[in-house]
Design a protein around this motif. Structure first.
Motif, PDB file in Angstrom:
ATOM      1  N   TYR A   1       0.234  -8.132  -6.957  1.00 47.96           N
ATOM      2  CA  TYR A   1      -0.238  -7.139  -7.923  1.00 47.96           C
ATOM      3  C   TYR A   1      -1.413  -7.569  -8.808  1.00 47.96           C
ATOM      4  CZ  TYR A   1      -0.501  -3.549 -11.453  1.00 47.96           C
ATOM      5  OH  TYR A   1      -0.979  -2.564 -12.299  1.00 47.96           O
TER       6      TYR A   1
ATOM      7  N   ASN B   1       0.828  -1.206   0.000  1.00 55.10           N
ATOM      8  CA  ASN B   1       0.000   0.000   0.000  1.00 55.10           C
ATOM      9  C   ASN B   1       0.861   1.254   0.000  1.00 55.10           C
ATOM     10  OD1 ASN B   1      -2.472  -1.254  -0.110  1.00 55.10           O
ATOM     11  ND2 ASN B   1      -2.707  -1.363   2.127  1.00 55.10           N
TER      12      ASN B   1
ATOM     13  N   GLY C   1       3.517   0.475  -3.513  1.00 51.57           N
ATOM     14  CA  GLY C   1       2.895  -0.085  -4.714  1.00 51.57           C
ATOM     15  C   GLY C   1       3.158  -1.582  -4.777  1.00 51.57           C
ATOM     16  N   TYR C   2       2.167  -2.327  -5.266  1.00 51.83           N
ATOM     17  CA  TYR C   2       2.303  -3.789  -5.248  1.00 51.83           C
ATOM     18  C   TYR C   2       3.248  -4.306  -6.326  1.00 51.83           C
ATOM     19  CZ  TYR C   2      -0.945  -4.250  -1.463  1.00 51.83           C
ATOM     20  OH  TYR C   2      -1.517  -4.162  -0.216  1.00 51.83           O
TER      21      TYR C   2
END
Ligand SMILES: [Zn+2]
Length: 304
Positions: free
Chosen positions: A182, A149, A152-153
């Motif tokens: 993701y 979070n 970023g995944y």
């Protein structure tokens, strides 16, 4: 150069007879990819997963019995019991009954602390106290969590897999869990039939390829018997998102690969709770009926 004496040769022969074949060490790598629809998985270019399936056993028609949310999905897969036992039915991880039904790595440590266990995740509740977690306890020897979070995944997955590759190549884990997050975010943001979702699954496959290569690059690989399990927690609606009971959300896959899988056929009722039980069994753990696990062994026993 001096030749070995008969006495030396005799001792060598005795030692070989006493030791026999070198012991094969059983090891497990579980790769969890969040929110992968098996029908989309079949459409996209995934050579690493395809190769594992070709050498092992794959079922892409499984209907999960957990709610199609990540919390209950990962809890079921990693503990080996359904939500009526572990009690996680949403992405709020408390209350839970992980004390009675711990994740398979923790169960392994509680049985025998000599096992070397490793986990890396980038969805916070799996590894930290966020949202009432963690699912994976601090009893695990090495637990890394990157916060998808925050970073970023896509970046989180890159860091997770890089850390796992380093660990697999340089350390000596008996059991490892690697989470790839993701694809679920891609579907959520762009839809379950979108190009971005397709690409996210292809990229997850690149990660799987790196992990498999790390296992096979181990200097001790020839003396090891690695079971690689790959699965997912739920599917996606066409428009993205999940949580309901449509076939697109409920259909998941189970993949088992390795020398101990061979050409085994999976049982017709294979499901995600089998991941934990199959992993433990491969490592020589005898499943005690008193543990009340729901999963069963799926995919072992067919060595080529
Ligand atoms: Zn999920």
């Amino acid at each position: 150069m001096t030749r070995p004496t008969n006495v030396v040769c005799a001792i060598a022969v005795l030692l070989l007879a006493a030791c026999g074949e070198p012991r094969i060490e059983k090891k497990v790598l579980v790769i969890g990819i969040d929110g992968v629809r098996p029908d989309v998985l079949a459409e996209v270019h995934t050579p690493a997963i395809d190769a594992l399936a070709a050498e092992g056993a794959f079922d892409g028609r499984i209907q999960t019995k957990a709610q199609t949310r990540s919390g209950p999905g990962w809890s079921s897969m990693l503990t080996g019991v359904w939500p009526d036992k572990h009690r996680v039915t949403s992405n709020d991880f408390t209350p839970n009954n992980y004390a009675m039904y711990p994740d398979f790595l923790t169960r392994l440590e509680l049985i025998d602390g000599q096992f070397s266990t490793f986990a890396v995740v980038d969805w916070a509740p799996l590894g930290s106290e966020a949202s009432g977690g963690p699912l994976l306890s601090d009893t695990i020897d090495v637990k890394l969590d990157f916060d998808g979070n925050q970073i970023g995944y896509q970046e989180g997955d890159i860091r997770s897999v890089a850390a796992a590759v380093r660990f697999l190549e340089n350390q000596d884990p008996d059991a490892a869990f690697v989470y790839i997050g993701y694809p679920d975010v891609a579907a959520e943001d762009h839809g379950g039939r979108s190009q971005e979702y397709h690409l996210s699954i292809e990229n997850a496959d690149v990660h799987v390829g790196r992990l498999v290569a790390a296992v096979r690059n181990r200097p001790t690989y020839e003396r090891e018997d690695w079971l690689i399990l790959v699965s997912t927690d739920h599917g996606q609606r066409d428009e993205g998102g999940h949580g309901g009971d449509s076939p697109e959300e409920q259909t998941v896959f189970y993949l088992a690969s390795g020398p101990s899988v061979g050409e085994s056929a999976l049982p017709r009722d294979v499901n995600i709770v089998d991941v934990a039980v199959t992993a433990l069994t491969h490592l020589g753990i005898v499943i005690d009926p008193a543990w009340h696990l729901d999963g069963r062994v799926s995919g072992l026993g067919g060595a080529r």
